[in-house]
Each structure stands twice: as structure tokens, then as C-alpha cells.
Design an enzyme around this catalytic site. Structure first.
Site, PDB file in Angstrom:
ATOM      1  N   CYS A   1      59.442  63.169  28.390  1.00 11.41           N
ATOM      2  CA  CYS A   1      59.110  63.326  29.814  1.00 11.41           C
ATOM      3  C   CYS A   1      58.722  64.760  30.173  1.00 11.41           C
ATOM      4  CB  CYS A   1      60.269  62.868  30.677  1.00 11.41           C
ATOM      5  SG  CYS A   1      60.773  61.201  30.288  1.00 11.41           S
TER       6      CYS A   1
ATOM      7  N   HIS B   1      60.011  66.289  37.376  1.00 13.87           N
ATOM      8  CA  HIS B   1      59.762  65.030  36.666  1.00 13.87           C
ATOM      9  C   HIS B   1      60.378  63.909  37.502  1.00 13.87           C
ATOM     10  CE1 HIS B   1      59.725  61.781  33.956  1.00 13.87           C
ATOM     11  NE2 HIS B   1      60.999  61.878  33.617  1.00 13.87           N
TER      12      HIS B   1
ATOM     13  N   ASN C   1      59.588  56.039  36.656  1.00 22.33           N
ATOM     14  CA  ASN C   1      59.500  57.158  35.720  1.00 22.33           C
ATOM     15  C   ASN C   1      58.373  56.878  34.718  1.00 22.33           C
ATOM     16  OD1 ASN C   1      59.855  58.918  33.576  1.00 22.33           O
ATOM     17  ND2 ASN C   1      62.086  58.663  33.479  1.00 22.33           N
TER      18      ASN C   1
HETATM   19  N1  ACO Z   1      71.272  46.352  38.204  1.00 24.19           N
HETATM   20  C1  ACO Z   1      72.533  46.034  38.505  1.00 24.19           C
HETATM   21  N2  ACO Z   1      73.588  46.615  37.904  1.00 24.19           N
HETATM   22  C2  ACO Z   1      73.338  47.548  36.958  1.00 24.19           C
HETATM   23  C3  ACO Z   1      72.041  47.909  36.582  1.00 24.19           C
HETATM   24  C4  ACO Z   1      70.968  47.274  37.253  1.00 24.19           C
HETATM   25  N3  ACO Z   1      69.682  47.566  36.984  1.00 24.19           N
HETATM   26  N4  ACO Z   1      72.111  48.849  35.628  1.00 24.19           N
HETATM   27  C5  ACO Z   1      73.402  49.075  35.392  1.00 24.19           C
HETATM   28  N5  ACO Z   1      74.164  48.274  36.197  1.00 24.19           N
HETATM   29  C6  ACO Z   1      75.615  48.171  36.279  1.00 24.19           C
HETATM   30  C7  ACO Z   1      76.283  48.576  35.000  1.00 24.19           C
HETATM   31  O1  ACO Z   1      76.301  47.511  34.081  1.00 24.19           O
HETATM   32  C8  ACO Z   1      77.643  48.930  35.509  1.00 24.19           C
HETATM   33  O2  ACO Z   1      78.355  47.745  35.693  1.00 24.19           O
HETATM   34  P1  ACO Z   1      79.929  47.668  35.319  1.00 24.19           P
HETATM   35  O3  ACO Z   1      80.576  48.660  36.236  1.00 24.19           O
HETATM   36  O4  ACO Z   1      80.248  46.248  35.621  1.00 24.19           O
HETATM   37  O5  ACO Z   1      80.017  48.060  33.881  1.00 24.19           O
HETATM   38  C9  ACO Z   1      77.380  49.524  36.884  1.00 24.19           C
HETATM   39  O6  ACO Z   1      76.071  49.086  37.252  1.00 24.19           O
HETATM   40  C10 ACO Z   1      77.413  51.028  36.929  1.00 24.19           C
HETATM   41  O7  ACO Z   1      76.668  51.506  35.817  1.00 24.19           O
HETATM   42  P2  ACO Z   1      76.453  53.034  35.593  1.00 24.19           P
HETATM   43  O8  ACO Z   1      75.713  53.235  34.312  1.00 24.19           O
HETATM   44  O9  ACO Z   1      77.742  53.770  35.803  1.00 24.19           O
HETATM   45  O10 ACO Z   1      75.483  53.357  36.820  1.00 24.19           O
HETATM   46  P3  ACO Z   1      74.977  54.744  37.274  1.00 24.19           P
HETATM   47  O11 ACO Z   1      75.351  54.982  38.674  1.00 24.19           O
HETATM   48  O12 ACO Z   1      75.252  55.822  36.284  1.00 24.19           O
HETATM   49  O13 ACO Z   1      73.410  54.496  37.276  1.00 24.19           O
HETATM   50  C11 ACO Z   1      71.490  54.989  35.967  1.00 24.19           C
HETATM   51  C12 ACO Z   1      72.746  54.185  36.065  1.00 24.19           C
HETATM   52  C13 ACO Z   1      70.589  54.672  37.138  1.00 24.19           C
HETATM   53  C14 ACO Z   1      70.774  54.680  34.669  1.00 24.19           C
HETATM   54  C15 ACO Z   1      71.905  56.488  36.013  1.00 24.19           C
HETATM   55  O14 ACO Z   1      72.860  56.786  35.037  1.00 24.19           O
HETATM   56  C16 ACO Z   1      70.735  57.388  35.813  1.00 24.19           C
HETATM   57  O15 ACO Z   1      69.851  57.454  36.638  1.00 24.19           O
HETATM   58  N6  ACO Z   1      70.718  58.158  34.719  1.00 24.19           N
HETATM   59  C17 ACO Z   1      69.607  58.992  34.431  1.00 24.19           C
HETATM   60  C18 ACO Z   1      68.773  58.236  33.528  1.00 24.19           C
HETATM   61  C19 ACO Z   1      67.339  58.492  33.728  1.00 24.19           C
HETATM   62  O16 ACO Z   1      66.832  58.795  34.798  1.00 24.19           O
HETATM   63  N7  ACO Z   1      66.698  58.338  32.605  1.00 24.19           N
HETATM   64  C20 ACO Z   1      65.343  58.434  32.502  1.00 24.19           C
HETATM   65  C21 ACO Z   1      65.023  59.827  32.670  1.00 24.19           C
HETATM   66  S1  ACO Z   1      65.154  60.648  31.288  1.00 24.19           S
HETATM   67  C22 ACO Z   1      63.688  61.033  31.105  1.00 24.19           C
HETATM   68  O17 ACO Z   1      62.893  60.801  31.948  1.00 24.19           O
HETATM   69  C23 ACO Z   1      63.391  61.642  29.925  1.00 24.19           C
END
Ligand code: ACO
Length: 333
Positions: free
Chosen positions: A112, A259, A289
Site C-alpha cells: 500500500c 493511504h 482500500n
Molecule cells: N462483519 C461483521 N463482523 C466482523 C467482520 C465483518 N466484516 N469482521 C470481523 N468481525 C467480527 C470479528 O469476527 C469479531 O467477532 P468476535 O468478537 O465474535 O470474535 C469482532 O467483529 C471484532 O473483531 P476485531 O478484529 O476485534 O474488529 P476490529 O474492531 O479490530 O476491526 C478491522 C477489524 C476493521 C480489520 C480492524 O482491525 C482494522 O481496520 N485493522 C486495520 C486493517 C487494515 O486497514 N488493513 C488494510 C490496510 S493495511 C494496508 O493497507 C497495507
């Protein structure tokens, strides 16, 4: 010598829009969850165009916008993690389609942060005097490497391409300073596997697991929360570093183009840098993204909106798999 700058921008997004509701038709997710956790409402998904097709379209637009002809381009750099082939490079395919017969061409992998790595690389080639005009493109069809059963990652990404033409600065955005960084010790936070080792010397294991491994398709895997923390820290560090290096304060900055990964990451970074959120340009609600393409698409949209004035300063800042990060300070003239 004069500054290196951006003399043209362009972008291209595939037509097909996939909404959060579309995702919830086949995944256990909802529009509400995706919007509140990421800020994303919809993304573009390519139904028939490859990464080089998108790259070509963005490149044509950037070239037209720059006023240069394809023969004027000395170098094409294409940043992508989703090329059409291992070989040839996406940049060589674009070179052929543009008719950029005088250009050298290569691809660059910085996930990215790809657009920023590409632009800083172009800056060095122009500064050294080796090349005059460089086309930098970030292009991705991430949809082909998403695990469409993994709701925690596939909802985040989209397809698209952004491009800039860089040259010794006349009018346009000149680069005041830049920074690139990597932390390979965190390489496993965000991965997309290639093909496994296979040749006559590799022990053939006939187990079911080994056969599955041989058939493995490249898929994005991510430790979301770790990436989140890395992203907030590196955006903050990059902005502080670049302001320090240029002896400027945050008040001297008109816009920041981060980004486009996640609205919550950008909001946290805004708090941690103490820079108002309205200075951060965002279009991730519409595109998700798009990895290496995101900063180029955002820059093109900001410029096309006519919001930039002479002497406005912009910071481009990215982070991504590797882990990599980088930033560029631009001044508009
Ligand atoms: N829909 C519904 N529920 C979901 C989803 C979804 N799409 N995805 C995860 N959940 C659930 C999980 O299973 C979990 O359930 P549980 O509590 O029963 O186990 C719950 O939601 C919470 O999950 P978390 O992983 O703690 O959620 P978080 O608030 O951390 O959000 C996310 C997850 C959005 C991926 C976050 O961690 C994030 O944005 N991280 C950055 C990742 C990113 O942006 N990556 C790409 C950029 S990197 C790059 O560009 C190089």
C-alpha cells in the site's frame, strides 16, 4: 537544481460498484458493521479489466493532464502487488499500450506504500539527471487475491489505479522532502503468498495437506489489529518527521492525503498528530482500500476538485505490507 514535481495526474476506477449490502448477501456481515468499523460504504470491483488495463487507463489520463506525449516519457514505474504476470512487468505492458517507445519500465512492490515508493524512486532518477520525465502508476486488482470467505479482510479492499507524471518542476506540485521506511521484522502482519517451491529436488510428500499446499492460491492474510496500530504510529511518525525536516509546523499544511485504509486509522492518526481531521482527504467511503493505487487516486481527485491554491502544502503518507511506510511533502505552485 530545480525541484522535482508532479506535472500531471490521472486515475481510473472499474465501473462495477459493490456495496456493503452486496457483501452481506454472501458473508456474515452488515453495512452497519463495515461503515462503523472502517468508514467504507462501497468499493469498485473489476469484472473484466486486469491490473495493466487499469494502469493503462490511469496512465493515459495522467499523460494527457501533463501535456506530454508518450514518447517524452523516459521511465515507467508501476507499483502493484497484483500484476497480470510474474513476467513481463505491468510497466512493460503499459509501455507497449501507450507507445512510450523511449521509456525504461519496471514494477515495484511496496504494497500500500507503492505509490509513494514509486514517486520517491522517480524523484531520485530525475534529480540524478538520468531521466527527465517519469510516469508512476499504482494499480491493483486486489479482488483476485481476496479470501471472499474471510469477513475481516475482504470487506476492506477494492480495485483501481492512480498515476502521476513527474518532471523537473514547472507548474504543479513540487517535492520539498520525502521519506521511505521499512520494517521487515513485521513482514508476516500482512501477506499474500506466491507459489510454493516445486522442482525435482523437492521432497514429494503425498499427504493431503501437501497437495492442498501445492494448489494454494495467493490470498491476502492480515492481522488486523496489529496493522491498525502500526498504521496509526507510522502515519504520526512520518508526519512529525517530515514537518521537522522541512522546518514547518502543522499549521503550514493545507491537506494530508493518507493511504485510504480505514477511517478509524485516519481519525486516530489525526488525534495523535493533533491535526484537525478535516485536513485529511478521504475517499475510502467510495473505493475502500485500493493498496498501491489509493494515494494516486486521492491526489487526482483532490486536484480535480479545484480546491488547491498556489503555495498550498500537502503531505502524502502511506503504510503497507512489508511493513513499509513513506511520505512526501509537496508544495503547489
Ligand atoms: N462483519 C461483521 N463482523 C466482523 C467482520 C465483518 N466484516 N469482521 C470481523 N468481525 C467480527 C470479528 O469476527 C469479531 O467477532 P468476535 O468478537 O465474535 O470474535 C469482532 O467483529 C471484532 O473483531 P476485531 O478484529 O476485534 O474488529 P476490529 O474492531 O479490530 O476491526 C478491522 C477489524 C476493521 C480489520 C480492524 O482491525 C482494522 O481496520 N485493522 C486495520 C486493517 C487494515 O486497514 N488493513 C488494510 C490496510 S493495511 C494496508 O493497507 C497495507
Amino acid at each position: 537544481m530545480s525541484h522535482v514535481g508532479i506535472i500531471g495526474t490521472g486515475s481510473y476506477l472499474p465501473e462495477h460498484i459493490m456495496t456493503n449490502d452486496d457483501l452481506s448477501n454472501f458473508l456474515d456481515t452488515s453495512d452497519e458493521w463495515i461503515r462503523t468499523r472502517t468508514g467504507i460504504r462501497e468499493r469498485r470491483i473489476s469484472t473484466d479489466m486486469t491490473t495493466s488495463d487499469l494502469a493503462y487507463e490511469a496512465g493515459v489520463r495522467a499523460l494527457e493532464n501533463s501535456g506530454l506525449k508518450s514518447e517524452d516519457i523516459d521511465l515507467i514505474i508501476c507499483a502493484t502487488i497484483t500484476p497480470d504476470y510474474f513476467m513481463p512487468s505491468c510497466a512493460c505492458i503499459v509501455q507497449d499500450r501507450l507507445g512510450a517507445i523511449n521509456a525504461a519500465a519496471f514494477d515495484l512492490v511496496a504494497a500500500c506504500t507503492g505509490m509513494i515508493y514509486g514517486m520517491v524512486t522517480a524523484e531520485q532518477f530525475i534529480k540524478s539527471g538520468m531521466y527527465e520525465n517519469v510516469l508512476v502508476i499504482g494499480s491493483e486488482t486486489l479482488s483476485k487475491v481476496l479470501d471472499w470467505e474471510d469477513r475481516s479482510s475482504c470487506v476492506l479492499f477494492g480495485d483501481g489505479a492512480g498515476a502521476v507524471v513527474m518532471s523537473k518542476s514547472r507548474d504543479g506540485g513540487k517535492i520539498l522532502t520525502s521519506k521511505l521506511e521499512s520494517d521487515g521484522s513485521k513482514y508476516n502482519l500482512l501477506t499474500c503468498s506466491a507459489i510454493p517451491l516445486q522442482n525435482p529436488y523437492v521432497n514429494i510428500d503425498n499427504s493431503k495437506e501437501a497437495k492442498i499446499e501445492m494448489l494454494r492460491q495467493p490470498k491476502i492474510k492480515m492481522f488486523g489489529q496489529e496493522v491498525f496500530k502500526y498504521a496509526v504510529r507510522t502515519i504520526t511518525d512520518n508526519i512529525n518527521y517530515i514537518l521537522n525536516k522541512a522546518k514547518l509546523t502543522k499549521e503550514d499544511i493545507t491537506y494530508i492525503i493518507p493511504h485510504q485504509a480505514n477511517q478509524r486509522i485516519i481519525e486516530q492518526a489525526s488525534k495523535s498528530c493533533k491535526i484537525p481531521i478535516d485536513k485529511f482527504f478521504m475517499n475510502l467511503d467510495r473505493y475502500g482500500n485500493t493498496s498501491a493505487a489509493s494515494v494516486g487516486i486521492a491526489l487526482d481527485e483532490l486536484l480535480s476538485s479545484g480546491q488547491l491554491k498556489r503555495k498550498d502544502r500537502i503531505i502524502l503518507v502511506g503504510f503497507g505490507g512489508g511493513m513499509t511506510s513513506g511520505s512526501i511533502l509537496l508544495e503547489w505552485s
